[in-house]
Design an enzyme around this catalytic site. Structure first.
Site, PDB file in Angstrom:
ATOM      1  N   ASN A  87       0.418  24.451  74.548  1.00  0.00           N
ATOM      2  CA  ASN A  87       1.678  23.474  74.695  1.00  0.00           C
ATOM      3  C   ASN A  87       1.213  22.436  74.087  1.00  0.00           C
ATOM      4  OD1 ASN A  87       3.281  25.522  76.056  1.00  0.00           O
ATOM      5  ND2 ASN A  87       2.883  25.074  77.980  1.00  0.00           N
ATOM      6  N   GLN A  94       4.300  20.601  77.412  1.00  0.00           N
ATOM      7  CA  GLN A  94       3.386  19.927  77.766  1.00  0.00           C
ATOM      8  C   GLN A  94       3.339  18.856  78.819  1.00  0.00           C
ATOM      9  OE1 GLN A  94       0.541  18.369  74.685  1.00  0.00           O
ATOM     10  NE2 GLN A  94      -1.111  18.123  76.116  1.00  0.00           N
ATOM     11  N   HIS A 100      -5.489  21.756  76.620  1.00  0.00           N
ATOM     12  CA  HIS A 100      -5.780  22.659  77.640  1.00  0.00           C
ATOM     13  C   HIS A 100      -5.236  23.986  77.003  1.00  0.00           C
ATOM     14  CE1 HIS A 100      -2.299  20.751  79.095  1.00  0.00           C
ATOM     15  NE2 HIS A 100      -1.734  22.197  79.444  1.00  0.00           N
ATOM     16  N   LEU A 101      -6.068  25.158  77.031  1.00  0.00           N
ATOM     17  CA  LEU A 101      -5.425  26.669  76.636  1.00  0.00           C
ATOM     18  C   LEU A 101      -5.353  27.308  77.739  1.00  0.00           C
ATOM     19  CD1 LEU A 101      -5.329  28.572  74.197  1.00  0.00           C
ATOM     20  CD2 LEU A 101      -7.923  29.066  74.643  1.00  0.00           C
ATOM     21  N   HIS A 102      -4.141  27.899  77.773  1.00  0.00           N
ATOM     22  CA  HIS A 102      -3.443  28.863  79.201  1.00  0.00           C
ATOM     23  C   HIS A 102      -4.101  29.997  78.686  1.00  0.00           C
ATOM     24  CE1 HIS A 102      -0.611  26.063  81.001  1.00  0.00           C
ATOM     25  NE2 HIS A 102      -0.465  25.590  79.777  1.00  0.00           N
TER      26      HIS A 102
END
Ligand code: AMP
Length: 114
Positions: A87, A94, A100-102
Site C-alpha cells: 500500500n 497505508q 512493508h510488503l503484506h
C-alpha cells in the site's frame, strides 16, 4: 527512525511474532491479520514508502519479494495462492509509513481489491 513502530519492532523495543530475519529485512505476523497467513516483510532501514525508494534499493526490494516467496512456501500457501501487497500512501490504505510488503494467504481473494 526513533518513533516508527516497525523500526521499534526491528530494534526489539516492541514485541512481535517474528517469522524470519536477515541482515537487511525482518518478517513478522500482522497484529490484525486479514487472512490465516498475514505476514509483514520490512526492510530494517527506515524508508517511509515506495515513493521514497531509490535505485540503490533495488536489491533490497528483490530480497523482500524472495523472502515472501520462501515464507509462502513455509506457510503452505504457495500452491493455493497468496497475495503480495504494497500500500503506497494514505489513499491506498497505508497506515504505517515504513515500507512493508503484506503476504496474505490461506483464503481466496477477490479482485478488484477494495
Ligand atoms: P498498511 O495499512 O499497509 O500501512 O499496513 C500496516 C499494517 O501494520 C496493518 O495491517 C496493521 O495491522 C499492522 N501493524 C500495525 N502495528 C503493528 C504491530 N505493532 N505489529 C504487527 N503489525 C502491526
Amino acid at each position: 527512525m526513533k518513533d516508527c513502530v516497525f523500526c521499534r519492532i526491528a530494534r526489539r523495543e516492541i514485541p512481535a511474532k517474528i517469522v524470519s530475519e536477515t541482515d537487511r529485512i525482518l518478517a513478522f505476523r500482522d497484529l490484525n491479520p486479514q487472512a490465516p497467513t498475514h505476514v509483514l516483510l520490512v526492510p530494517k532501514e527506515h524508508v517511509a514508502s515506495v515513493n521514497d525508494l531509490a535505485p540503490a534499493h533495488a536489491g533490497l526490494v528483490g530480497e523482500l519479494v524472495l523472502a515472501a516467496r520462501e515464507i509462502a512456501a513455509a506457510e503452505g500457501v504457495s500452491e493455493s495462492g497468496y497475495r503480495l501487497v504494497l500500500n503506497v500512501g494514505a489513499g491506498a490504505g497505508q497506515s504505517v509509513f515504513h515500507v512493508h510488503l503484506h503476504l496474505l494467504g490461506g483464503r481466496n481473494f477477490g479482485w478488484p481489491p477494495g
